[in-house]
Design a protein around this motif. Structure first.
Motif, PDB file in Angstrom:
ATOM      1  N   VAL B 161       0.838  -1.198   0.000  1.00 43.75           N
ATOM      2  CA  VAL B 161       0.000   0.000   0.000  1.00 43.75           C
ATOM      3  C   VAL B 161       0.877   1.253   0.000  1.00 43.75           C
ATOM      4  N   PRO B 162       0.677   2.156  -0.987  1.00 45.81           N
ATOM      5  CA  PRO B 162       1.485   3.388  -1.014  1.00 45.81           C
ATOM      6  C   PRO B 162       1.101   4.344   0.108  1.00 45.81           C
ATOM      7  N   VAL B 163       2.106   4.840   0.828  1.00 46.45           N
ATOM      8  CA  VAL B 163       1.868   5.773   1.942  1.00 46.45           C
ATOM      9  C   VAL B 163       2.880   6.918   1.911  1.00 46.45           C
ATOM     10  N   CYS B 225       4.804   2.270  -6.169  1.00 50.94           N
ATOM     11  CA  CYS B 225       3.661   2.937  -5.540  1.00 50.94           C
ATOM     12  C   CYS B 225       2.563   3.168  -6.573  1.00 50.94           C
ATOM     13  N   ALA B 232      -4.621   1.878  -2.283  1.00 51.94           N
ATOM     14  CA  ALA B 232      -4.217   3.009  -1.438  1.00 51.94           C
ATOM     15  C   ALA B 232      -5.125   3.205  -0.227  1.00 51.94           C
TER      16      ALA B 232
END
Lengths: 125, 238
Positions: B161-163, B225, B232
């Motif tokens: 998950v992109p953070v 990402c 997301a």
């Protein structure tokens, strides 16, 4: 007779470990009860913040061949949103009263310990 | 028992014993926090001290302050980013050697840049930086990633998950990558004549120009990402 099957058999690692340990008798050095303190990590079910800003940023990255300079505006917007969210969370937890919190899981670490101190599990006699 | 054995710290004693049998598997960990939490970090550099407000100074005056470490000095030449790089380059606690190597790399950068400066036209000369420290700072700034991925487990599948990233985490990744990439083809048996300092100098110069392996690593992370942007909104696994 197939010898390889016997020789290559893998025993579970726990059994191998057990032989290496010396026998240690159980001692209850600390009392076996819960403390009047809450230290677990916080988990909240709320959604991840600033998803629209993130999608804009990632689309910008894709369009500009991952050039960071061209996406400076969307990057700034995303991080500004995240900082806003953090400060908002802080303000929410600071200003509220303990009576307003409806679910136990919404308590922060400090709030939970404060409650436990007021009403301890093992009151002193 | 030799003297060398006596010098080893106690918690390392059991690490050398790797067999399953006849080995007490108890590790002792040292507690290095000598100061209670009431002690605050020192403001050791005059540049930082001069920037403080009068109120902040008043607060500091009535607090217990930790002593500065050996790497924190009030010298004009002190640079906290450089000290951090030294720690990343260091192997097995040889700090003096790491400092020496970085000094060597900076000298190589200086030589290369001055050479470029003299070969360039008069108009292009102004754009060529010749200060190696300046180049290092620019390289560090360029290598910082903006996003990362974290694993989130959902229904037995681990999603990436992109953070967003903290500044401290991003800088740490930048240092790690810079040193990692310049350590990639370290000679194992036959020395090729290209030292670590050569590769570090090249990597810093490339990164300050937004090219090279380190920048490629950062872009690959951003691409990862982008590929996982559908996940997301995932927060916690169930």
């Amino acid at each position: 007779m197939r010898v390889t099957q016997v020789l290559n058999k893998r025993y579970p690692t726990r059994k191998q470990y057990e032989h290496s340990y010396a026998f240690i008798p159980f001692q209850d050095l600390y009392p076996l009860s819960l403390k009047d303190r809450y230290e677990a990590q916080q988990t909240s079910d709320s959604a991840r913040p600033c998803i629209p800003q993130l999608t804009v940023l990632l689309q910008c990255f894709k369009d500009s061949d991952f050039n960071q300079k061209r996406c400076a505006e969307s990057l700034k917007a995303y991080y500004a949103c995240i900082e806003d969210h953090k400060s908002q969370q802080l303000a929410d937890t600071k200003n509220r009263k303990l009576s307003d919190v409806k679910r136990v899981r919404d308590l922060t670490k400090l709030e939970a310990t404060r409650l436990l101190r007021q009403k301890p599990l093992h009151p002193k006699k | 028992m030799s003297f060398k054995f006596l010098q080893r710290p106690s918690f390392l004693h059991n690490v050398s014993c790797l067999g399953f049998t006849n080995c007490p598997r108890v590790y002792q960990f040292m507690n290095y926090g000598r100061f209670p939490p009431s002690f605050v970090e020192p403001v050791y550099h005059p540049d930082k001290f001069n920037k403080l407000n009068s109120e902040e100074v008043k607060e500091l005056m009535h607090k217990n302050v930790k002593p500065p470490t050996t790497s924190q000095s009030a010298s004009v030449f002190h640079d906290p980013h450089l000290e951090k790089l030294v720690n990343f380059v260091m192997k097995s606690g040889r700090k003096a050697k790491a400092r020496e190597i970085i000094k060597e790399a900076f000298e190589k950068i200086k030589r290369a840049q001055v050479r470029k400066y003299h070969l360039a036209n008069d108009s292009a000369k102004l754009k060529i930086p010749t200060n190696p420290l300046e180049i290092f700072h620019q390289a560090l700034q360029n290598c910082k990633p903006v996003l990362t991925v974290t694993p989130v487990k959902r229904g037995g599948v681990v999603y990436k998950v992109p953070v967003a990233l903290d500044d401290t985490k991003a800088t740490r990744m930048a240092y790690k990558w810079l040193v990692e990439t310049s350590r990639e083809h370290e000679p194992r048996r036959n020395h090729t004549g290209v030292f670590f300092s050569d590769r570090l100098a090249k990597e810093l110069m490339d990164a300050s120009d937004n090219t090279g392996k380190t920048i490629k690593k950062k872009v690959e992370l951003h691409k990862l990402c982008e590929a996982n942007k559908a996940y997301a909104h995932y927060r916690w696994g169930k």
